[in-house]
Design a protein around this motif. Structure first.
Motif, PDB file in Angstrom:
ATOM      1  N   VAL A 159     -53.735  64.575 -12.989  1.00  0.00           N
ATOM      2  CA  VAL A 159     -54.401  65.738 -12.408  1.00  0.00           C
ATOM      3  C   VAL A 159     -54.936  66.625 -13.527  1.00  0.00           C
ATOM      4  O   VAL A 159     -54.193  67.040 -14.420  1.00  0.00           O
ATOM      5  N   ARG A 160     -56.226  66.884 -13.468  1.00  0.00           N
ATOM      6  CA  ARG A 160     -56.876  67.780 -14.424  1.00  0.00           C
ATOM      7  C   ARG A 160     -57.565  68.912 -13.659  1.00  0.00           C
ATOM      8  O   ARG A 160     -57.576  68.933 -12.429  1.00  0.00           O
ATOM      9  N   LYS A 161     -58.146  69.823 -14.411  1.00  0.00           N
ATOM     10  CA  LYS A 161     -58.788  70.976 -13.781  1.00  0.00           C
ATOM     11  C   LYS A 161     -60.134  71.258 -14.444  1.00  0.00           C
ATOM     12  O   LYS A 161     -60.242  71.321 -15.669  1.00  0.00           O
ATOM     13  N   TYR A 162     -61.157  71.397 -13.603  1.00  0.00           N
ATOM     14  CA  TYR A 162     -62.448  71.915 -14.050  1.00  0.00           C
ATOM     15  C   TYR A 162     -62.462  73.422 -13.829  1.00  0.00           C
ATOM     16  O   TYR A 162     -61.918  73.922 -12.837  1.00  0.00           O
ATOM     17  N   ALA A 163     -63.114  74.140 -14.727  1.00  0.00           N
ATOM     18  CA  ALA A 163     -63.312  75.577 -14.534  1.00  0.00           C
ATOM     19  C   ALA A 163     -64.660  75.970 -15.117  1.00  0.00           C
ATOM     20  O   ALA A 163     -65.117  75.396 -16.115  1.00  0.00           O
ATOM     21  N   LEU A 164     -65.297  76.942 -14.481  1.00  0.00           N
ATOM     22  CA  LEU A 164     -66.516  77.543 -15.011  1.00  0.00           C
ATOM     23  C   LEU A 164     -66.205  78.981 -15.398  1.00  0.00           C
ATOM     24  O   LEU A 164     -65.571  79.718 -14.634  1.00  0.00           O
ATOM     25  N   GLN A 165     -66.632  79.361 -16.593  1.00  0.00           N
ATOM     26  CA  GLN A 165     -66.413  80.712 -17.090  1.00  0.00           C
ATOM     27  C   GLN A 165     -67.734  81.292 -17.571  1.00  0.00           C
ATOM     28  O   GLN A 165     -68.620  80.555 -18.012  1.00  0.00           O
ATOM     29  N   GLN A 166     -67.843  82.598 -17.492  1.00  0.00           N
ATOM     30  CA  GLN A 166     -69.002  83.256 -18.076  1.00  0.00           C
ATOM     31  C   GLN A 166     -68.534  84.218 -19.158  1.00  0.00           C
ATOM     32  O   GLN A 166     -67.452  84.798 -19.078  1.00  0.00           O
ATOM     33  N   LYS A 174     -73.691  83.675 -20.919  1.00  0.00           N
ATOM     34  CA  LYS A 174     -73.689  82.213 -20.923  1.00  0.00           C
ATOM     35  C   LYS A 174     -72.647  81.682 -19.953  1.00  0.00           C
ATOM     36  O   LYS A 174     -71.625  82.319 -19.707  1.00  0.00           O
ATOM     37  N   LEU A 175     -72.940  80.482 -19.431  1.00  0.00           N
ATOM     38  CA  LEU A 175     -71.999  79.784 -18.562  1.00  0.00           C
ATOM     39  C   LEU A 175     -71.305  78.695 -19.375  1.00  0.00           C
ATOM     40  O   LEU A 175     -71.962  77.922 -20.076  1.00  0.00           O
ATOM     41  N   TYR A 176     -69.972  78.655 -19.273  1.00  0.00           N
ATOM     42  CA  TYR A 176     -69.169  77.689 -20.017  1.00  0.00           C
ATOM     43  C   TYR A 176     -68.443  76.763 -19.051  1.00  0.00           C
ATOM     44  O   TYR A 176     -68.024  77.183 -17.965  1.00  0.00           O
ATOM     45  N   ALA A 177     -68.275  75.512 -19.461  1.00  0.00           N
ATOM     46  CA  ALA A 177     -67.453  74.556 -18.725  1.00  0.00           C
ATOM     47  C   ALA A 177     -66.145  74.361 -19.481  1.00  0.00           C
ATOM     48  O   ALA A 177     -66.121  74.342 -20.715  1.00  0.00           O
ATOM     49  N   ARG A 178     -65.073  74.207 -18.714  1.00  0.00           N
ATOM     50  CA  ARG A 178     -63.747  74.027 -19.310  1.00  0.00           C
ATOM     51  C   ARG A 178     -63.020  72.909 -18.574  1.00  0.00           C
ATOM     52  O   ARG A 178     -62.981  72.895 -17.345  1.00  0.00           O
ATOM     53  N   PRO A 192     -70.419  75.680 -24.032  1.00  0.00           N
ATOM     54  CA  PRO A 192     -71.429  76.407 -23.253  1.00  0.00           C
ATOM     55  C   PRO A 192     -72.405  75.444 -22.590  1.00  0.00           C
ATOM     56  O   PRO A 192     -72.978  74.575 -23.250  1.00  0.00           O
ATOM     57  N   ILE A 193     -72.580  75.594 -21.282  1.00  0.00           N
ATOM     58  CA  ILE A 193     -73.592  74.794 -20.588  1.00  0.00           C
ATOM     59  C   ILE A 193     -74.974  75.356 -20.903  1.00  0.00           C
ATOM     60  O   ILE A 193     -75.929  74.613 -21.112  1.00  0.00           O
ATOM     61  N   GLY A 194     -75.068  76.697 -20.927  1.00  0.00           N
ATOM     62  CA  GLY A 194     -76.344  77.320 -21.249  1.00  0.00           C
ATOM     63  C   GLY A 194     -76.382  78.765 -20.794  1.00  0.00           C
ATOM     64  O   GLY A 194     -75.440  79.270 -20.173  1.00  0.00           O
TER      65      GLY A 194
END
Length: 288
Positions: A159-166, A174-178, A192-194
């Motif tokens: 089990v893993r976790k995706y998260a989006l952070q700004q 910027k939008l970041y993926a974690r 950073p996604i962008g």
């Protein structure tokens, strides 16, 4: 004793002499990072000694120290991989880039200083760089979702976790993926996604292969569509524009995630590059 004093003076004078002939400087591509984001340090070695320096034969030729507020030394590991032989000829400059974030507990927001020590074994001397400052900043979590990664046959999925952070970097949002484990104690990657606009509300979907699909607004009529895998690797990056309809994420009858509405706009920033892109479901556009 009269004969020993000049010898002692020569020994003490050798260290500044070496540092004048060989210098070590640090460089960072940016000065702000989220916790878990890649932090690559460029170690620039300049040699004017008249001799060739032989470095990297073992893993102790280069050490890093990171210091926080109030002289707090950040716990780190001695296992930063720096081994790899190379020479620095006289009157030349060589830069070695080393990823250090994974080896230090950089979890608390604040100001930090990184310093490098280069060991010159052939002269039995060490050179210390000037500290290089950077900041760990706190991002705002916008979305998160647990997901499973298949294991060996007969084993339950990991089990893993995706998260989006700004976060604001250099006055730009910027939008970041974690990607982390379920408890968030182990971070696989943050990047950073962008850039994004303040009122953008990212759309997120996880497909049958546990890839994360993200669509969010980057400008008045422009949207970024990205696909990220379970290890935090960016697989797809595309740009869409608002036309008569707004781009949205949709799932077709076969369970594939695609873009509905809007219009695809090719860009040199596309991933895969336009010449390598194939007609997969990631590039499809349908009417809403």
């Amino acid at each position: 004793m009269k004969f020993l004093l000049p010898l002692a003076g020569c020994c003490f004078a050798l260290a500044p002499l070496v540092s004048a002939q060989v210098s070590v400087e640090l460089a960072l591509d940016q000065d702000q990072f989220l916790p878990g984001e890649s932090l690559e340090v460029g170690v620039r070695i300049t040699n004017f000694s008249g001799q060739t320096l032989h470095l990297g034969k073992d893993n102790d030729w280069l050490r890093f120290t990171i210091e926080g507020r109030d002289n707090y030394i950040v716990p780190g590991s001695d296992d930063v991989p720096v081994q790899g032989e190379f020479d620095v000829e006289s009157s030349t400059v060589v830069t070695r880039r080393v990823e250090v974030a994974a080896y230090f507990a950089l979890t608390r927001p604040g100001r930090y200083l990184v310093t490098a020590t280069v060991k010159l074994k052939q002269w039995d001397k060490e050179l210390l760089s000037k500290p290089k400052a950077f900041d760990i900043i706190a991002g705002t979590k916008l979305w998160e979702q647990d997901f499973g990664v298949p294991n060996a046959a007969g084993q339950p999925p990991e089990v893993r976790k995706y998260a989006l952070q700004q976060a604001i970097h250099l006055k730009q949002l910027k939008l970041y993926a974690r990607v982390s484990d379920q408890s968030e104690s182990r971070v696989f990657r943050v990047f950073p996604i962008g850039p994004m606009i303040s009122f953008s509300k990212p759309e997120c979907q996880i497909d049958k292969s546990s890839n994360l699909h993200v669509l969010y607004q980057t400008g008045a009529k422009s949207f970024n569509y990205s696909v990220i895998n379970s290890d935090g690797r960016l697989l797809v990056r595309q740009t869409y524009e608002y036309t008569d309809t707004r781009p949205v994420l949709r799932v077709d009858r076969e369970g594939r995630i695609l873009i509905g509405g809007g219009a695809r706009r090719g860009s040199s920033n596309d991933l895969p590059p336009p010449s390598e892109a194939s007609s997969t479901n990631h590039a499809e556009t349908s009417k809403p």
